[in-house]
Write a protein that holds these residues in place. Structure first.
Motif, PDB file in Angstrom:
ATOM      1  N   ILE A  95      14.179  72.673  27.537  1.00 17.99           N
ATOM      2  CA  ILE A  95      15.181  71.794  28.534  1.00 17.99           C
ATOM      3  C   ILE A  95      13.982  70.760  28.111  1.00 17.99           C
ATOM      4  O   ILE A  95      13.104  70.532  28.573  1.00 17.99           O
ATOM      5  N   PRO A  96      14.813  69.292  27.773  1.00 17.74           N
ATOM      6  CA  PRO A  96      14.393  68.192  28.188  1.00 17.74           C
ATOM      7  C   PRO A  96      13.861  68.058  29.118  1.00 17.74           C
ATOM      8  O   PRO A  96      14.670  67.992  30.806  1.00 17.74           O
ATOM      9  N   PRO A 129      10.465  69.129  23.663  1.00 16.64           N
ATOM     10  CA  PRO A 129       9.623  69.867  23.436  1.00 16.64           C
ATOM     11  C   PRO A 129      10.689  70.559  22.338  1.00 16.64           C
ATOM     12  O   PRO A 129       9.094  71.406  22.001  1.00 16.64           O
ATOM     13  N   ASN A 130      11.163  70.720  21.904  1.00 22.68           N
ATOM     14  CA  ASN A 130      12.381  71.800  21.443  1.00 22.68           C
ATOM     15  C   ASN A 130      11.693  71.662  19.684  1.00 22.68           C
ATOM     16  O   ASN A 130      11.181  70.418  18.688  1.00 22.68           O
ATOM     17  N   GLN A 165       9.890  67.866  19.094  1.00 21.86           N
ATOM     18  CA  GLN A 165       8.870  67.140  19.535  1.00 21.86           C
ATOM     19  C   GLN A 165       8.548  65.826  20.206  1.00 21.86           C
ATOM     20  O   GLN A 165       7.784  65.552  19.029  1.00 21.86           O
ATOM     21  N   ASN A 166       9.538  65.586  20.041  1.00 22.26           N
ATOM     22  CA  ASN A 166       9.276  64.049  20.444  1.00 22.26           C
ATOM     23  C   ASN A 166       9.491  63.042  21.558  1.00 22.26           C
ATOM     24  O   ASN A 166       9.399  63.847  22.227  1.00 22.26           O
ATOM     25  N   VAL A 221      22.125  66.708  31.437  1.00 20.85           N
ATOM     26  CA  VAL A 221      21.459  66.869  31.779  1.00 20.85           C
ATOM     27  C   VAL A 221      20.736  66.166  33.218  1.00 20.85           C
ATOM     28  O   VAL A 221      21.206  64.606  33.491  1.00 20.85           O
ATOM     29  N   LEU A 222      20.673  67.345  33.817  1.00 21.43           N
ATOM     30  CA  LEU A 222      21.264  66.764  35.431  1.00 21.43           C
ATOM     31  C   LEU A 222      19.455  67.116  36.213  1.00 21.43           C
ATOM     32  O   LEU A 222      18.868  67.973  35.402  1.00 21.43           O
ATOM     33  N   GLY A 223      19.406  65.963  36.512  1.00 20.41           N
ATOM     34  CA  GLY A 223      18.138  65.666  37.278  1.00 20.41           C
ATOM     35  C   GLY A 223      17.683  65.271  38.828  1.00 20.41           C
ATOM     36  O   GLY A 223      18.463  63.968  39.504  1.00 20.41           O
ATOM     37  N   SER A 224      16.853  65.830  38.737  1.00 19.46           N
ATOM     38  CA  SER A 224      16.462  64.521  40.245  1.00 19.46           C
ATOM     39  C   SER A 224      14.596  64.348  40.241  1.00 19.46           C
ATOM     40  O   SER A 224      13.970  65.787  40.440  1.00 19.46           O
TER      41      SER A 224
END
Length: 251
Positions: A95-96, A129-130, A165-166, A221-224
């Protein structure tokens, strides 16, 4: 002297074969030749309906169709599972991740209608990170900064492609208006006196995954990110004392 006539009755020979014996039922009528005539009673025939059994064709067809459908679904599930397992082993997807580097408040004031106007500038680092997966950031992203249950401001991420990987640094502007501005501003100023103001950055970003040369369907992509800042001073760099971020994919 009167002559007496003696009537001689024939005696049935019980030792004779059954074919030679003829039983004359009582009340039989004899023919003119003296042979007993057997009365034939009328035979009563009952009309019994015939039951024709038909094979349950509909049930057998339904059972066959159901069996074929279940078998096809199982085969598809096995194929999809095997494909997903192979892709996971080959590409090892991750996951980014996103981090808030700094926060600057450009404007925070009361409007004439007593709503609170806020403009925040965020610098966000997006990390892919992939090793073998690229990420297309699509339109329709949504970022928002919340104070407790109040949405202070909103913004979007630009549309771009991120390679393997950027790490990409993004400057995002978020603006918005909140009702009950005087009450909300007083609460923020009271929190600022403690030097710990809780802010919640919510992220909802649609992305498309690129596996080699194949571009897959969109996912989200869901984030908090829970941020603790020291002040809300305008036009000055605000110190982020603590941050806790969580991210997940929504298919």
């Amino acid at each position: 002297m009167a002559d007496h006539q003696t009537k001689i009755h024939p005696v049935l020979d019980i030792e004779a074969p059954s074919s030679a014996r003829t039983l004359v039922p009582e009340g039989s009528v004899r023919s003119e030749k003296g042979d007993p005539a057997i009365l034939h009673q009328p035979q009563i025939q009952e009309n019994i309906p015939l039951m024709h059994s038909k094979p349950p064709k509909n049930k057998s067809c339904c059972c066959k169709f159901l069996c074929w459908t279940i078998s096809l679904i199982l085969i598809l599930l096995i194929i999809l599972g095997a494909t997903a397992a192979i892709l996971y082993v080959v590409f090892q997807p991750k996951i980014p991740q996103y981090s808030v580097d700094n926060l600057r408040i450009s404007d925070l004031r009361l409007n004439f209608d007593l709503s609170l106007y806020a403009k925040f500038n965020l610098r966000i680092t997006a990390d892919n990170p992939n090793k073998k997966i690229g990420i297309y950031y699509e339109k329709g992203s949504h970022l928002s900064v919340w104070y407790k249950s109040t949405d202070l401001c909103q913004g979007t991420l630009p549309k771009f492609y991120q390679g393997h990987q950027n790490k990409t640094v993004l400057n995002v502007a978020l603006t918005g208006q909140a009702q009950y501005g005087s009450t909300l501003l007083a609460a923020l100023q009271e929190e600022a006196q403690t030097g710990r103001i809780p802010l919640d950055l919510k992220i909802d970003v649609p992305v498309s995954i690129k596996l080699g040369k194949l571009k897959m369907r969109k996912v989200r992509v869901l984030g908090s990110c829970m941020l603790i800042v020291d002040s809300l001073s305008t036009n000055s760099l605000i110190s982020i004392k603590a941050r806790t971020c969580k991210f997940r994919l929504k298919l």
